[in-house]
Design a protein around this motif. Structure first.
Motif, PDB file in Angstrom:
ATOM      1  N   GLY A  96      18.097 107.285 -39.899  1.00 28.39           N
ATOM      2  CA  GLY A  96      19.306 106.487 -39.742  1.00 28.39           C
ATOM      3  C   GLY A  96      19.393 105.315 -40.692  1.00 28.39           C
ATOM      4  N   PRO A  97      20.457 104.506 -40.520  1.00 24.13           N
ATOM      5  CA  PRO A  97      20.709 103.392 -41.438  1.00 24.13           C
ATOM      6  C   PRO A  97      19.653 102.299 -41.335  1.00 24.13           C
ATOM      7  N   ILE A  98      19.426 101.624 -42.468  1.00 18.18           N
ATOM      8  CA  ILE A  98      18.385 100.595 -42.569  1.00 18.18           C
ATOM      9  C   ILE A  98      18.973  99.358 -43.218  1.00 18.18           C
ATOM     10  N   VAL A  99      18.608  98.192 -42.692  1.00 17.57           N
ATOM     11  CA  VAL A  99      18.835  96.921 -43.367  1.00 17.57           C
ATOM     12  C   VAL A  99      17.464  96.446 -43.837  1.00 17.57           C
ATOM     13  N   LEU A 100      17.310  96.297 -45.140  1.00 18.27           N
ATOM     14  CA  LEU A 100      16.001  95.997 -45.730  1.00 18.27           C
ATOM     15  C   LEU A 100      15.964  94.532 -46.152  1.00 18.27           C
ATOM     16  N   VAL A 101      14.984  93.797 -45.619  1.00 13.84           N
ATOM     17  CA  VAL A 101      14.908  92.345 -45.794  1.00 13.84           C
ATOM     18  C   VAL A 101      13.609  91.990 -46.505  1.00 13.84           C
ATOM     19  N   GLY A 116      17.626 104.567 -54.703  1.00 11.86           N
ATOM     20  CA  GLY A 116      17.783 105.990 -54.434  1.00 11.86           C
ATOM     21  C   GLY A 116      17.731 106.375 -52.970  1.00 11.86           C
ATOM     22  N   ASN A 117      17.492 105.421 -52.067  1.00 17.94           N
ATOM     23  CA  ASN A 117      17.435 105.729 -50.629  1.00 17.94           C
ATOM     24  C   ASN A 117      18.808 105.471 -50.018  1.00 17.94           C
ATOM     25  N   THR A 118      19.523 106.523 -49.682  1.00 19.97           N
ATOM     26  CA  THR A 118      20.895 106.384 -49.180  1.00 19.97           C
ATOM     27  C   THR A 118      20.948 105.837 -47.759  1.00 19.97           C
ATOM     28  N   ASN A 119      19.821 105.775 -47.064  1.00 18.72           N
ATOM     29  CA  ASN A 119      19.809 105.192 -45.717  1.00 18.72           C
ATOM     30  C   ASN A 119      19.841 103.668 -45.743  1.00 18.72           C
ATOM     31  N   VAL A 120      19.464 103.071 -46.862  1.00 20.60           N
ATOM     32  CA  VAL A 120      19.458 101.606 -46.953  1.00 20.60           C
ATOM     33  C   VAL A 120      20.890 101.147 -47.207  1.00 20.60           C
ATOM     34  N   LYS A 121      21.470 100.500 -46.208  1.00 13.66           N
ATOM     35  CA  LYS A 121      22.881 100.099 -46.265  1.00 13.66           C
ATOM     36  C   LYS A 121      23.069  98.666 -46.735  1.00 13.66           C
ATOM     37  N   ALA A 122      22.017  97.844 -46.644  1.00 14.42           N
ATOM     38  CA  ALA A 122      22.135  96.439 -47.056  1.00 14.42           C
ATOM     39  C   ALA A 122      20.761  95.915 -47.434  1.00 14.42           C
ATOM     40  N   LEU A 123      20.755  95.018 -48.419  1.00 11.87           N
ATOM     41  CA  LEU A 123      19.551  94.289 -48.814  1.00 11.87           C
ATOM     42  C   LEU A 123      19.755  92.826 -48.463  1.00 11.87           C
ATOM     43  N   VAL A 124      18.744  92.204 -47.870  1.00 14.00           N
ATOM     44  CA  VAL A 124      18.813  90.785 -47.527  1.00 14.00           C
ATOM     45  C   VAL A 124      17.630  90.084 -48.182  1.00 14.00           C
ATOM     46  N   TYR A 125      17.941  89.116 -49.040  1.00  7.63           N
ATOM     47  CA  TYR A 125      16.920  88.345 -49.756  1.00  7.63           C
ATOM     48  C   TYR A 125      16.803  86.974 -49.099  1.00  7.63           C
ATOM     49  N   ALA A 221      17.832  97.882 -57.107  1.00  6.53           N
ATOM     50  CA  ALA A 221      18.687  98.491 -56.084  1.00  6.53           C
ATOM     51  C   ALA A 221      19.911  97.646 -55.779  1.00  6.53           C
ATOM     52  N   TRP A 222      19.859  96.316 -56.064  1.00  7.89           N
ATOM     53  CA  TRP A 222      21.014  95.474 -55.739  1.00  7.89           C
ATOM     54  C   TRP A 222      22.231  95.789 -56.596  1.00  7.89           C
ATOM     55  N   LYS A 223      22.064  96.604 -57.620  1.00 13.91           N
ATOM     56  CA  LYS A 223      23.220  97.009 -58.422  1.00 13.91           C
ATOM     57  C   LYS A 223      24.085  98.044 -57.694  1.00 13.91           C
ATOM     58  N   THR A 224      23.512  98.717 -56.707  1.00 15.28           N
ATOM     59  CA  THR A 224      24.245  99.767 -55.998  1.00 15.28           C
ATOM     60  C   THR A 224      24.313  99.552 -54.491  1.00 15.28           C
ATOM     61  N   ILE A 225      23.535  98.623 -53.954  1.00 15.09           N
ATOM     62  CA  ILE A 225      23.507  98.384 -52.505  1.00 15.09           C
ATOM     63  C   ILE A 225      23.999  96.965 -52.226  1.00 15.09           C
ATOM     64  N   PRO A 226      24.931  96.768 -51.276  1.00 12.89           N
ATOM     65  CA  PRO A 226      25.417  95.416 -50.969  1.00 12.89           C
ATOM     66  C   PRO A 226      24.274  94.490 -50.574  1.00 12.89           C
ATOM     67  N   SER A 227      24.358  93.227 -51.030  1.00 10.98           N
ATOM     68  CA  SER A 227      23.253  92.291 -50.841  1.00 10.98           C
ATOM     69  C   SER A 227      23.705  90.991 -50.189  1.00 10.98           C
ATOM     70  N   TRP A 228      22.779  90.381 -49.479  1.00 10.97           N
ATOM     71  CA  TRP A 228      22.941  89.058 -48.876  1.00 10.97           C
ATOM     72  C   TRP A 228      21.774  88.198 -49.357  1.00 10.97           C
ATOM     73  N   TYR A 229      21.998  86.891 -49.464  1.00 13.55           N
ATOM     74  CA  TYR A 229      20.944  86.024 -50.006  1.00 13.55           C
ATOM     75  C   TYR A 229      20.951  84.686 -49.276  1.00 13.55           C
TER      76      TYR A 229
END
Length: 282
Positions: A96-101, A116-125, A221-229
């Protein structure tokens, strides 16, 4: 027989009349269809150098209370490519979907592990490195003033660190880097943390190799996955100016907090709020 027939007609007529009376009520009351709520994404927390997964404790408790499944990955801290490969494999075990922090060096890791992991829906820095291809953590720290990692740029080892040699599996010598105990508070935390807790955190720190913070990043990955900072405005490890630069470059949804480098320890509620914003985004 006439009587029986009339009774049948009367009963039948009553049935028809009753059905006709109930029909508008049925039409006025539509069937209730409840769409089950989508499951919440799994939040995966990745710590940085000189700390471990316990640095996320306050965030984990709050996310659990709000119904989020949470995993905290334990980084080997041996090298950026190997650490990223480890986390990439770890993510494959989560359905399922993942938020990666990521925090600090953990930001460099998630930048590479999510690719390349389509399950990662958001990156949080969270006060973290978000390198572009070819950049190192060292490059980004040196790019802007404000880090307290060294007061002598020409020193072979940053002056806030101790270098500890060790023998690697192939027999060659490696170097582990530790923050000196008398620099730990200044680099990572602030006066809100007691002396006894600082001493314990310093003693428990996980070392990182020079290779890890000096190894160039791959395609981000932040070029293709929405990011928060989250920018920590009182950060003495990564310059706040560097954090703002990386957040803007990644087109990240950004907040700024009056906090030191380990903001998840001093301000876990704020970190949790940002993670949940990313989790609830569409």
């Amino acid at each position: 027989m006439l009587r029986r027939t009339s009774i049948r007609v009367a009963v039948g007529g009553a049935s028809i009349a009753l059905a006709a009376a109930l029909a508008p009520l049925a039409a006025a009351e539509p069937a209730q269809h409840h769409t089950p709520a989508a499951p919440k994404p799994t939040v995966v927390l990745v710590h940085g150098a000189w700390s471990d997964s316990s640095s996320w404790n306050g965030v984990i408790k709050r996310l659990h209370a709000d119904g989020y499944p949470v995993n905290a990955a334990a980084l080997p801290l041996r090298g950026l490519s190997s650490d990223s490969a480890y986390v990439a494999d770890y993510l494959k075990s989560i359905p399922g979907p993942i938020v990666l922090v990521g925090h600090s060096y953990g930001g460099s890791v998630i930048t590479n592990a999510a690719r390349g992991n389509t399950n990662v829906k958001a990156l949080v820095y969270v006060a973290a490195f978000a390198p572009d291809k070819g950049e190192t953590s060292n490059d980004l720290v040196a790019k802007f003033p404000g880090s307290h990692i060294t007061d002598d740029p020409s020193a072979p080892v940053p002056t806030a660190l101790n270098a500890v040699p060790y023998t690697q599996a192939d027999g060659t010598q490696g170097i582990d880097l530790y923050i000196k105990p008398d620099h730990y508070r200044d680099m990572f935390l602030n006066k809100s943390v007691s002396d006894s807790e600082i001493a314990a955190l310093s003693a428990e720190q996980r070392p990182v190799t020079g290779q890890a913070i000096g190894e160039p990043s791959g395609e981000p990955a932040w070029k293709t996955i929405p990011s928060w900072y989250l920018v920590a405005k009182n950060d003495h490890a990564i310059p706040p100016a560097a954090e703002r630069f990386m957040a803007k470059r990644a087109n990240a949804h950004t907040i700024e907090v009056d906090a030191p480098h380990v903001v998840a320890l001093t301000n876990p509620g704020v970190v949790t709020g940002l993670v949940e914003r990313a989790a609830q985004s569409r």
